[in-house]
Write a protein that holds these residues in place. Structure first.
Motif, PDB file in Angstrom:
ATOM      1  N   GLY A   1       5.399  16.653  68.261  1.00 55.14           N
ATOM      2  CA  GLY A   1       3.995  16.988  68.303  1.00 55.14           C
ATOM      3  C   GLY A   1       3.712  18.126  67.331  1.00 55.14           C
ATOM      4  O   GLY A   1       4.628  18.690  66.738  1.00 55.14           O
TER       5      GLY A   1
ATOM      6  N   CYS B   1       1.356  17.192  76.869  1.00 52.96           N
ATOM      7  CA  CYS B   1       1.693  16.404  75.682  1.00 52.96           C
ATOM      8  C   CYS B   1       1.243  14.977  75.938  1.00 52.96           C
ATOM      9  O   CYS B   1       1.739  14.326  76.862  1.00 52.96           O
ATOM     10  CB  CYS B   1       3.191  16.453  75.426  1.00 52.96           C
ATOM     11  SG  CYS B   1       3.743  15.390  74.077  1.00 52.96           S
TER      12      CYS B   1
ATOM     13  N   LEU C   1       2.391  12.428  69.139  1.00 51.97           N
ATOM     14  CA  LEU C   1       2.433  13.334  70.283  1.00 51.97           C
ATOM     15  C   LEU C   1       1.437  14.456  70.041  1.00 51.97           C
ATOM     16  O   LEU C   1       1.493  15.133  69.011  1.00 51.97           O
ATOM     17  CB  LEU C   1       3.850  13.898  70.457  1.00 51.97           C
ATOM     18  CG  LEU C   1       4.962  12.873  70.643  1.00 51.97           C
ATOM     19  CD1 LEU C   1       6.327  13.565  70.635  1.00 51.97           C
ATOM     20  CD2 LEU C   1       4.761  12.095  71.936  1.00 51.97           C
ATOM     21  N   GLN C   2       0.537  14.647  70.995  1.00 51.10           N
ATOM     22  CA  GLN C   2      -0.505  15.663  70.868  1.00 51.10           C
ATOM     23  C   GLN C   2      -0.319  16.700  71.960  1.00 51.10           C
ATOM     24  O   GLN C   2      -0.514  16.402  73.146  1.00 51.10           O
ATOM     25  CB  GLN C   2      -1.884  15.017  70.983  1.00 51.10           C
ATOM     26  CG  GLN C   2      -3.041  15.975  70.823  1.00 51.10           C
ATOM     27  CD  GLN C   2      -3.249  16.373  69.374  1.00 51.10           C
ATOM     28  OE1 GLN C   2      -2.991  15.600  68.457  1.00 51.10           O
ATOM     29  NE2 GLN C   2      -3.704  17.587  69.159  1.00 51.10           N
TER      30      GLN C   2
END
Length: 114
Positions: free
Chosen positions: A105, A21, A3-4
């Motif tokens: 994330g 996200c 997750l970014q």
């Protein structure tokens, strides 16, 4: 699942930010996607969640100001934050449970100046 999170920054009180996200896999099979935040010296708290069917839920402190949305075709979950307050200052994290594993994330910092 990676997750970014992105979109954090510095904003004046009353302003807006949009966090995003991006997931490394198709999120259609992930029932619940969440945004959490952690302010300095405080515990991490749930801000908002969205389910596959489209239902959403919010912390009382952000109701009416924040909107969570998911795009299953782009594999993204966004958090639109309006009418920001200094107390919204925190690191914001996206989160998902998948196959009994809890994924986080890396966090994105939101700073709201008064």
């Amino acid at each position: 699942v990676q997750l970014q999170a992105s979109g954090g920054g510095l904003v004046q009180a009353g302003g807006s930010l949009r966090l995003s996200c991006a997931a490394s896999r198709n999120i259609f099979s992930i029932n619940v996607m969440r945004w959490y935040r952690q302010a300095p010296g405080k515990q991490r708290e749930l801000v908002a969640l969205t389910q596959t069917g489209g239902s959403t839920n919010y912390a009382d402190s952000v109701k009416g100001r924040f909107t969570i949305s998911r795009d299953n075709t782009k594999n993204t979950v966004d958090l639109q934050m309006n009418m920001l307050k200094p107390e919204d200052t925190a690191v914001y994290y996206c989160n998902a449970w998948f196959n009994l594993v809890n994924y986080w994330g890396q966090g994105t910092l939101v700073t709201v100046s008064s």
